[in-house]
Design an enzyme around this catalytic site. Structure first.
Site, PDB file in Angstrom:
ATOM      1  N   LYS A   9       0.869  -1.179   0.000  1.00 29.83           N
ATOM      2  CA  LYS A   9       0.000   0.000   0.000  1.00 29.83           C
ATOM      3  C   LYS A   9       0.902   1.223   0.000  1.00 29.83           C
ATOM      4  O   LYS A   9       2.027   1.181   0.489  1.00 29.83           O
ATOM      5  CB  LYS A   9      -0.873   0.025   1.261  1.00 29.83           C
ATOM      6  CG  LYS A   9      -2.105   0.880   1.117  1.00 29.83           C
ATOM      7  CD  LYS A   9      -3.197   0.158   0.349  1.00 29.83           C
ATOM      8  CE  LYS A   9      -4.434   1.021   0.168  1.00 29.83           C
ATOM      9  NZ  LYS A   9      -5.566   0.223  -0.326  1.00 29.83           N
TER      10      LYS A   9
HETATM   11  P1  NAD Z   1     -12.720   7.730  -3.058  1.00 25.89           P
HETATM   12  O1  NAD Z   1     -11.733   8.773  -2.717  1.00 25.89           O
HETATM   13  O2  NAD Z   1     -13.097   7.509  -4.482  1.00 25.89           O
HETATM   14  O3  NAD Z   1     -14.096   7.993  -2.253  1.00 25.89           O
HETATM   15  C1  NAD Z   1     -14.136   8.130  -0.872  1.00 25.89           C
HETATM   16  C2  NAD Z   1     -15.547   8.612  -0.498  1.00 25.89           C
HETATM   17  O4  NAD Z   1     -15.690   8.641   0.920  1.00 25.89           O
HETATM   18  C3  NAD Z   1     -15.851  10.025  -0.967  1.00 25.89           C
HETATM   19  O5  NAD Z   1     -17.233  10.105  -1.324  1.00 25.89           O
HETATM   20  C4  NAD Z   1     -15.587  10.867   0.268  1.00 25.89           C
HETATM   21  O6  NAD Z   1     -16.283  12.128   0.259  1.00 25.89           O
HETATM   22  C5  NAD Z   1     -16.115   9.941   1.328  1.00 25.89           C
HETATM   23  N1  NAD Z   1     -15.622  10.178   2.668  1.00 25.89           N
HETATM   24  C6  NAD Z   1     -14.366  10.441   3.075  1.00 25.89           C
HETATM   25  N2  NAD Z   1     -14.340  10.581   4.399  1.00 25.89           N
HETATM   26  C7  NAD Z   1     -15.604  10.365   4.829  1.00 25.89           C
HETATM   27  C8  NAD Z   1     -16.231  10.346   6.082  1.00 25.89           C
HETATM   28  N3  NAD Z   1     -15.526  10.584   7.194  1.00 25.89           N
HETATM   29  N4  NAD Z   1     -17.556  10.075   6.150  1.00 25.89           N
HETATM   30  C9  NAD Z   1     -18.284   9.834   5.035  1.00 25.89           C
HETATM   31  N5  NAD Z   1     -17.731   9.831   3.814  1.00 25.89           N
HETATM   32  C10 NAD Z   1     -16.424  10.107   3.728  1.00 25.89           C
HETATM   33  O7  NAD Z   1     -12.182   6.380  -2.419  1.00 25.89           O
HETATM   34  P2  NAD Z   1     -12.601   4.878  -2.792  1.00 25.89           P
HETATM   35  O8  NAD Z   1     -11.634   4.375  -3.798  1.00 25.89           O
HETATM   36  O9  NAD Z   1     -14.059   4.820  -3.052  1.00 25.89           O
HETATM   37  O10 NAD Z   1     -12.249   4.129  -1.438  1.00 25.89           O
HETATM   38  C11 NAD Z   1     -13.194   4.026  -0.361  1.00 25.89           C
HETATM   39  C12 NAD Z   1     -12.769   2.871   0.529  1.00 25.89           C
HETATM   40  O11 NAD Z   1     -12.759   1.646  -0.243  1.00 25.89           O
HETATM   41  C13 NAD Z   1     -11.367   2.964   1.133  1.00 25.89           C
HETATM   42  O12 NAD Z   1     -11.368   2.334   2.394  1.00 25.89           O
HETATM   43  C14 NAD Z   1     -10.510   2.151   0.172  1.00 25.89           C
HETATM   44  O13 NAD Z   1      -9.312   1.678   0.753  1.00 25.89           O
HETATM   45  C15 NAD Z   1     -11.483   1.027  -0.140  1.00 25.89           C
HETATM   46  N6  NAD Z   1     -11.213   0.288  -1.375  1.00 25.89           N
HETATM   47  C16 NAD Z   1     -11.125   0.914  -2.575  1.00 25.89           C
HETATM   48  C17 NAD Z   1     -10.892   0.170  -3.731  1.00 25.89           C
HETATM   49  C18 NAD Z   1     -10.873   0.793  -5.095  1.00 25.89           C
HETATM   50  O14 NAD Z   1     -10.784   0.035  -6.080  1.00 25.89           O
HETATM   51  N7  NAD Z   1     -10.958   2.089  -5.240  1.00 25.89           N
HETATM   52  C19 NAD Z   1     -10.738  -1.220  -3.632  1.00 25.89           C
HETATM   53  C20 NAD Z   1     -10.842  -1.846  -2.394  1.00 25.89           C
HETATM   54  C21 NAD Z   1     -11.088  -1.073  -1.271  1.00 25.89           C
END
Ligand code: NAD
Length: 425
Positions: free
Chosen positions: A115
């Site tokens: 990561k």
């Molecule tokens: P992103 O940046 O695209 O979206 C994050 C979202 O969460 C945004 O809408 C943001 O406004 C919101 N957010 C941030 N802090 C917040 C809070 N305190 N309360 C409510 N909403 C909040 O990120 P993402 O890629 O969607 O990732 C989200 C989660 O999923 C993370 O934990 C990431 O590690 C995990 N994840 C992502 C992927 C991927 O392919 N992108 C894969 C596996 C896991």
């Protein structure tokens, strides 16, 4: 926080690294691993902390902190996302890297876990500043990444444009184009069809299997989704497509609610236009903390870690929690939810769709041949279903929670690879 090497007895705090180490300790004990092997798995193989100097648009200089942690390489190159968030620190990246190792092993893709992160709020920077941050960070970690070593992908605050900059910076340094150094690239640069929505598709697929296991008909089910980014938005869409009424969603600016279910397609247009879910006309604004306690069948935390804690786990009314985010449930909350018979589908299973299609993208880059979208989605569903059934069978046979079962299956596979390879020298 102590270095993970001192991990045999994890501390009882609630940061993600302590939780990750506690989950490993539990699996190590159940699998009767030796102390040495447990320590080996608790300790990242390689960690790099870099400073990222940035020439700002106004001519001033800022200095940011960047990290890349490679937790394990035993089953293959390390794989894991790159996060841009102000709260990123080394311990968070260590926890996320360890979870990536287990996730890749659980869905049986030939990767270890890694990561990366830069402590920065992307909303505070122009596109050209973000490009300079990304290119300088890439140059700093360049010696330890590559298609056979460690392959970054998007995570919080990064996207396909970030991946294009990393690929270009890496390729310029090498003197030839290296598409396999990142996944989650734009399609025109060798990205995979289906990658952008793969995590969400997987989360929704798992949520539907979880509903089926509890006898819940999607056509009469309700859900709430925290986070409306790359994971949350697509998950809400796929759940709504399956007939589930998505009653509430949130982002960093606030939360919205509609008793009869939000129109996700119209909401997406609103978010594209305004940058936030807040202000969507066919909804009422609610306290974001209240979203986690809504009366719905399925709760999908898809934002950040540590949102379900001992303070609010008692208030959760959903009977199924599907972890779209990594590490959204603290160890204490996990125990409370288990006691209350809430089915928690752990992150390393629920959100593994992204890394599965990242693996397909890497395979396509290595083959220099593009699969069609149906092929990608069919293979994704097959891998997710297999992992789901592995976890259900293990949990049932050994009386474990899904998180314990998933972690044990994954740790066992990594241990088997260590055993076969032996310890050098
Ligand atoms: P992103 O940046 O695209 O979206 C994050 C979202 O969460 C945004 O809408 C943001 O406004 C919101 N957010 C941030 N802090 C917040 C809070 N305190 N309360 C409510 N909403 C909040 O990120 P993402 O890629 O969607 O990732 C989200 C989660 O999923 C993370 O934990 C990431 O590690 C995990 N994840 C992502 C992927 C991927 O392919 N992108 C894969 C596996 C896991």
């Amino acid at each position: 926080m102590a270095h993970p090497e001192a991990a045999a007895t994890p501390p009882a705090s609630t940061d993600p690294l302590s939780d990750a180490l506690a989950q490993l300790a539990e699996a190590a004990s159940a699998l009767d691993l030796s102390d040495g092997l447990h320590r080996l798995l608790a300790t990242p193989r390689r960690e790099l902390q870099v400073s990222v100097p940035l020439r700002r648009d106004d001519g001033s200089t800022a200095v940011l902190s960047g990290y890349r942690v490679q937790h394990n390489f035993t089953r293959g190159p390390a794989k894991g996302g790159l996060r841009y968030s102000p709260s990123v620190d080394l311990d968070e990246v260590r926890a996320l890297a360890m979870w990536m190792t287990w996730k890749c092993a659980l869905v049986d893709v030939p990767y270890g876990g890694a990561k990366g992160g830069v402590a920065v709020d992307p909303r505070d920077h122009s596109t050209s500043e973000l490009e300079r941050i990304t290119r300088r960070y890439t140059s700093e970690i360049l010696p330890i990444i590559g298609p056979d070593v460690d392959i970054p992908a998007p995570d919080i605050g990064t996207d396909e444009t970030t991946m294009a900059w990393i690929m270009d910076t890496f390729s310029v340094a090498k003197g030839y184009t290296v598409p396999g150094v990142v996944t989650g690239k734009p399609i025109s640069l060798g990205g995979s069809l289906g990658r952008a929505l793969a995590t969400s598709r997987g989360v929704a697929h798992i949520a539907l299997m979880a509903m089926a296991s509890r006898g819940i008909d999607p056509a009469h089910a309700t859900a709430a989704v925290q986070g409306f980014g790359k994971v949350g938005r697509g998950t809400a869409r796929f759940l709504a497509d399956a007939g589930v009424r998505v009653r509430a969603v949130s982002d960093i600016d606030g939360a919205i609610y509609s008793h009869d279910g939000l129109d996700i397609a119209r909401l997406s247009e609103h978010v594209d236009r305004t940058g936030s879910v807040v202000g969507f006309d066919a909804s009422e604004q609610i306290d974001p903390a209240y979203l986690l306690a809504l009366e719905v069948d399925v709760l999908v935390p898809a934002a950040v870690e540590g949102v379900l804690t001992e303070d609010n786990a008692h208030a959760v009314q959903a009977t199924i929690v599907v972890e779209g985010a990594n590490g959204p449930t603290t160890k204490a909350a996990d125990a409370i939810l288990q006691q209350r018979d809430v089915l928690v589908v752990p992150d390393i299973l629920a959100n593994a769709g992204g890394v599965v299609v990242s693996y397909f993208e890497w395979v396509q880059a290595n083959q220099a041949y593009q699969w069609n979208e149906r092929e990608v989605n069919d293979r994704l569903e097959e891998k997710m279903a297999r992992a789901w059934h592995d976890v259900v069978a293990h949990a049932g046979a050994h009386g474990r929670t899904f998180r314990q079962a998933a972690t044990m299956i994954a740790v066992e596979r990594v241990v088997e690879a260590h055993r076969l390879r032996g310890l050098y020298p």
